[in-house]
Design an enzyme around this catalytic site. Sequence first.
Site, PDB file in Angstrom:
ATOM      1  N   ASP A   1       5.765 -26.308  -6.205  1.00  0.00           N
ATOM      2  CA  ASP A   1       4.365 -26.099  -6.569  1.00  0.00           C
ATOM      3  C   ASP A   1       4.123 -24.613  -6.794  1.00  0.00           C
ATOM      4  O   ASP A   1       4.360 -23.794  -5.915  1.00  0.00           O
ATOM      5  CB  ASP A   1       3.477 -26.619  -5.431  1.00  0.00           C
ATOM      6  CG  ASP A   1       1.989 -26.462  -5.706  1.00  0.00           C
ATOM      7  OD1 ASP A   1       1.622 -26.050  -6.817  1.00  0.00           O
ATOM      8  OD2 ASP A   1       1.195 -26.767  -4.796  1.00  0.00           O
TER       9      ASP A   1
ATOM     10  N   MET B   1       7.042 -23.846  -1.979  1.00  0.00           N
ATOM     11  CA  MET B   1       6.017 -23.103  -2.704  1.00  0.00           C
ATOM     12  C   MET B   1       6.679 -22.029  -3.564  1.00  0.00           C
ATOM     13  O   MET B   1       7.447 -21.210  -3.070  1.00  0.00           O
ATOM     14  CB  MET B   1       5.038 -22.446  -1.731  1.00  0.00           C
ATOM     15  CG  MET B   1       4.147 -23.426  -0.974  1.00  0.00           C
ATOM     16  SD  MET B   1       3.124 -24.464  -2.054  1.00  0.00           S
ATOM     17  CE  MET B   1       2.181 -23.226  -2.966  1.00  0.00           C
TER      18      MET B   1
ATOM     19  N   HIS C   1      -2.068 -34.379  -7.294  1.00  0.00           N
ATOM     20  CA  HIS C   1      -1.813 -33.385  -6.246  1.00  0.00           C
ATOM     21  C   HIS C   1      -3.152 -32.783  -5.858  1.00  0.00           C
ATOM     22  O   HIS C   1      -3.850 -32.192  -6.679  1.00  0.00           O
ATOM     23  CB  HIS C   1      -0.856 -32.304  -6.762  1.00  0.00           C
ATOM     24  CG  HIS C   1      -0.399 -31.372  -5.687  1.00  0.00           C
ATOM     25  ND1 HIS C   1       0.596 -31.700  -4.797  1.00  0.00           N
ATOM     26  CD2 HIS C   1      -0.799 -30.122  -5.361  1.00  0.00           C
ATOM     27  CE1 HIS C   1       0.792 -30.684  -3.964  1.00  0.00           C
ATOM     28  NE2 HIS C   1      -0.059 -29.726  -4.285  1.00  0.00           N
TER      29      HIS C   1
ATOM     30  N   HIS D   1      -2.018 -31.901  -0.150  1.00  0.00           N
ATOM     31  CA  HIS D   1      -1.345 -30.678   0.324  1.00  0.00           C
ATOM     32  C   HIS D   1      -2.343 -29.871   1.142  1.00  0.00           C
ATOM     33  O   HIS D   1      -3.289 -29.303   0.606  1.00  0.00           O
ATOM     34  CB  HIS D   1      -0.845 -29.882  -0.891  1.00  0.00           C
ATOM     35  CG  HIS D   1      -0.232 -28.575  -0.552  1.00  0.00           C
ATOM     36  ND1 HIS D   1      -0.056 -27.570  -1.491  1.00  0.00           N
ATOM     37  CD2 HIS D   1       0.257 -28.076   0.619  1.00  0.00           C
ATOM     38  CE1 HIS D   1       0.496 -26.530  -0.902  1.00  0.00           C
ATOM     39  NE2 HIS D   1       0.704 -26.809   0.364  1.00  0.00           N
TER      40      HIS D   1
ATOM     41  N   MET E   1      -7.750 -26.252   0.796  1.00  0.00           N
ATOM     42  CA  MET E   1      -7.667 -24.858   1.251  1.00  0.00           C
ATOM     43  C   MET E   1      -8.863 -24.544   2.135  1.00  0.00           C
ATOM     44  O   MET E   1      -9.999 -24.905   1.801  1.00  0.00           O
ATOM     45  CB  MET E   1      -7.667 -23.917   0.048  1.00  0.00           C
ATOM     46  CG  MET E   1      -6.560 -24.175  -0.942  1.00  0.00           C
ATOM     47  SD  MET E   1      -6.699 -23.050  -2.358  1.00  0.00           S
ATOM     48  CE  MET E   1      -5.321 -23.598  -3.355  1.00  0.00           C
TER      49      MET E   1
ATOM     50  N   ASP F   1      -5.045 -30.235  -3.493  1.00  0.00           N
ATOM     51  CA  ASP F   1      -4.883 -29.036  -2.666  1.00  0.00           C
ATOM     52  C   ASP F   1      -6.115 -28.807  -1.793  1.00  0.00           C
ATOM     53  O   ASP F   1      -7.219 -28.606  -2.303  1.00  0.00           O
ATOM     54  CB  ASP F   1      -4.669 -27.806  -3.549  1.00  0.00           C
ATOM     55  CG  ASP F   1      -3.285 -27.771  -4.165  1.00  0.00           C
ATOM     56  OD1 ASP F   1      -2.308 -27.931  -3.421  1.00  0.00           O
ATOM     57  OD2 ASP F   1      -3.190 -27.581  -5.392  1.00  0.00           O
TER      58      ASP F   1
ATOM     59  N   SER G   1      -2.050 -30.878 -10.489  1.00  0.00           N
ATOM     60  CA  SER G   1      -2.895 -30.337  -9.434  1.00  0.00           C
ATOM     61  C   SER G   1      -4.339 -30.274  -9.904  1.00  0.00           C
ATOM     62  O   SER G   1      -4.666 -29.520 -10.828  1.00  0.00           O
ATOM     63  CB  SER G   1      -2.429 -28.935  -9.033  1.00  0.00           C
ATOM     64  OG  SER G   1      -3.361 -28.345  -8.163  1.00  0.00           O
TER      65      SER G   1
ATOM     66  N   MET H   1      -3.416 -26.797   3.092  1.00  0.00           N
ATOM     67  CA  MET H   1      -3.211 -25.373   3.343  1.00  0.00           C
ATOM     68  C   MET H   1      -4.284 -24.941   4.329  1.00  0.00           C
ATOM     69  O   MET H   1      -5.270 -24.280   3.981  1.00  0.00           O
ATOM     70  CB  MET H   1      -3.276 -24.591   2.028  1.00  0.00           C
ATOM     71  CG  MET H   1      -2.071 -24.837   1.142  1.00  0.00           C
ATOM     72  SD  MET H   1      -2.264 -24.157  -0.523  1.00  0.00           S
ATOM     73  CE  MET H   1      -3.004 -25.562  -1.354  1.00  0.00           C
TER      74      MET H   1
END
Length: 224
Positions: free
Chosen positions: A174, A136, A32, A65, A36, A34, A9, A67
């Site tokens: 994750d 998660m 990965h 990913h 957000m 992320d 990540s 979020m």
Amino acid sequence: MNNVYIAPSVLSADFTRLAHELESIKSADYIHYDVMDGHFVPNISFGPAIMKEAQKATQMPFDVHLMVTNPAEIIPLFLDLGADIVTFHMEATPHAHRLVHLIRSAGARAGIAINPATPVCFLEDIIEDVDLVLVMSVNPGFGGQKFIPGAYAKIRQVKELCKSHQVTPLIEVDGGVSAANASELVSAGATMLVAGSAIFKADDREAAISELKHEARLGNSTQA
């Protein structure tokens, strides 16, 4: 035995040295990434502009990913960049089926994520359509959190759900993943391990990735 993939990540990377950081994890299988938004989760990370620059520094596939509270609006931004996997949260949309097929129609693989408090049974009507399920093992929003042990049972439940529907999506985990729990996670059914701090905080990232792969092989050998 299943292949197990390692996805560092980059939330834990040093973004002032992005190209160097990506070079240091080239022995992994995926990046990965992320995303957000400060709404779905309390933190804000980065978006498509940073990913576009990161793609210039690596040939590795991107596991994105999301979020975010508005995945329908954000997903196309990452599909346009050629993301290999795009995962959104079950909790963020009433239209999961529509979004899965939006992703797949663009040639990417579609993932769906569930938070620690979301029951696996919520995946019942979408499991046959997805390429990946992300369990998660921390409450999303920040890197470096402590692993929630209940994730082991959830991974086993996802594996059983997949078996009952005769499908084989990747089962990704994750949050708080390290060499200390990788074997048990894979034994439970995980086939993709996301690790941030365990890799980027290591003095030797290649050795950290190698250790995760070793533990994953041990876990694979103990699966029923």
